[in-house]
Enzyme design. Structure first.
Site, PDB file in Angstrom:
ATOM      1  CB  ILE A  82       3.329  -3.771   6.337  1.00 14.03           C
ATOM      2  CG1 ILE A  82       2.143  -4.734   6.496  1.00 14.03           C
ATOM      3  CG2 ILE A  82       3.658  -3.118   7.682  1.00 14.03           C
ATOM      4  CD1 ILE A  82       2.428  -5.920   7.398  1.00 14.03           C
ATOM      5  CD  GLU A  83       6.425   3.182   6.522  1.00 20.51           C
ATOM      6  OE1 GLU A  83       7.611   3.271   6.134  1.00 20.51           O
ATOM      7  OE2 GLU A  83       6.084   3.187   7.720  1.00 20.51           O
ATOM      8  CB  CYS A 108      12.188   5.442  -0.630  1.00 19.46           C
ATOM      9  SG  CYS A 108      10.822   5.704   0.526  1.00 19.46           S
ATOM     10  CG  ASP A 156      14.253   1.412  -2.272  1.00 21.53           C
ATOM     11  OD1 ASP A 156      14.720   1.425  -1.124  1.00 21.53           O
ATOM     12  OD2 ASP A 156      13.153   1.925  -2.560  1.00 21.53           O
ATOM     13  NE  ARG A 205      16.064   2.008   1.492  1.00 17.94           N
ATOM     14  CZ  ARG A 205      15.062   2.795   1.845  1.00 17.94           C
ATOM     15  NH1 ARG A 205      15.149   3.544   2.935  1.00 17.94           N
ATOM     16  NH2 ARG A 205      13.955   2.836   1.143  1.00 17.94           N
TER      17      ARG A 205
END
Length: 276
Positions: free
Chosen positions: A83-84, A184, A191, A252
């Site tokens: 899931i984005e 990302c 990240d 994040r």
């Protein structure tokens, strides 16, 4: 960049919707990234889970009084989709002005929507702040390799050729590093992560492992695929009796992602590190 990610809300200006909108969830098929790694979805060389922790979970009681909590979501590593992350955040924000009769009703709603997006059953746990505070923070098991003196000047792509091991000595050990970083693939944002490697196999040269992990520093990929790449590179080199790679990423947007890949069907503990 994953082709599907181009159509996601990640990296774009978005309207924040404060009432329940499950259509905000944006699934991204895992298949394309598995193909890049030479892996078939019908015969995955690992077992595991992706733990997502949400620190910005809030909804309304029937009286209109707000509640805050922490959410834990366990997405099977063999689900058809990830899931984005921004869509996940937008979906969770859509609960902010939505009334639920009970925590059980909220959990059922979350499980239904997230399972539909992932394509496989997602386990959901909603905890009070007091419960999570009582758990505190933990440390990774095994030996930290970050103090080793290494030299590296190429950070653009993971370099499995840096890895070294003994062909004569078999060991059973656990090591970890806090120097994992990737970017990302959509926004380029960093990240930051910590990773633990547990295995029984050819003795891994610790300095070579650290250098290899640092080589991810400018690599652009999602958390899950970085961990799967590490797992495959180590599995090829070590020919292990068993192998586990578990990464704990810094949050994040109120979410942290923690992929776990292993030859063994063991559910890991979802315990926070000091940076989480």
């Amino acid at each position: 960049m994953h082709p599907a990610a181009e159509h996601s809300p990640l990296g774009k200006s978005s309207e924040y919707i404060a009432t329940y909108t499950p259509s905000l969830l944006f699934p991204i098929p895992r298949l394309a990234k598995w193909a890049e790694l030479g892996v078939s979805g019908d015969a995955l060389p690992w077992q595991g889970v992706d733990y997502w922790n949400c620190f910005e979970l809030s909804w309304l009681l029937p009286s209109g009084k707000p509640v805050v909590a922490i959410g834990e979501f366990a997405i099977p590593c063999d689900s058809p989709n990830i899931i984005e992350s921004k869509s996940f955040k937008l979906y969770l924000n859509s609960l902010n002005q939505t009334k639920f009769e009970s925590v059980a009703q909220l959990q059922a709603c979350l499980a239904k929507d997230l399972s539909a997006a992932a394509g496989k059953v997602v386990a959901v746990k909603v905890s009070t702040l007091a419960d999570v505070e009582a758990q505190g923070v933990t440390t990774l098991p095994g030996q930290c390799i970050d103090a080793l003196d290494v030299t590296i000047d190429n950070y653009e792509q993971p370099q499995p050729e840096l890895l070294r091991c003994s062909t004569e000595r078999v060991v059973e050990e656990t090591v970890h590093s806090h120097l994992l970083k990737s970017n990302c693939p959509v926004t380029g944002q960093p990240d930051w992560g910590s990773v633990v490697v547990e295995y029984k196999g050819r003795a891994l040269d610790h300095a070579s492992l650290l250098t290899y992990l640092i080589s991810f520093r400018q690599h652009a990929d999602f958390h899950e695929q970085c961990v799967e790449r590490i797992y495959l590179d180590l599995k090829k080199l070590l020919q292990p009796e068993y192998l586990t790679v578990y990464a704990r990423y810094v949050r994040r947007g109120g979410l942290d992602i923690n992929p776990y890949r292993s030859t063994r069907a063991i559910s890991p503990e979802n315990l926070r590190l000091v940076r989480q």
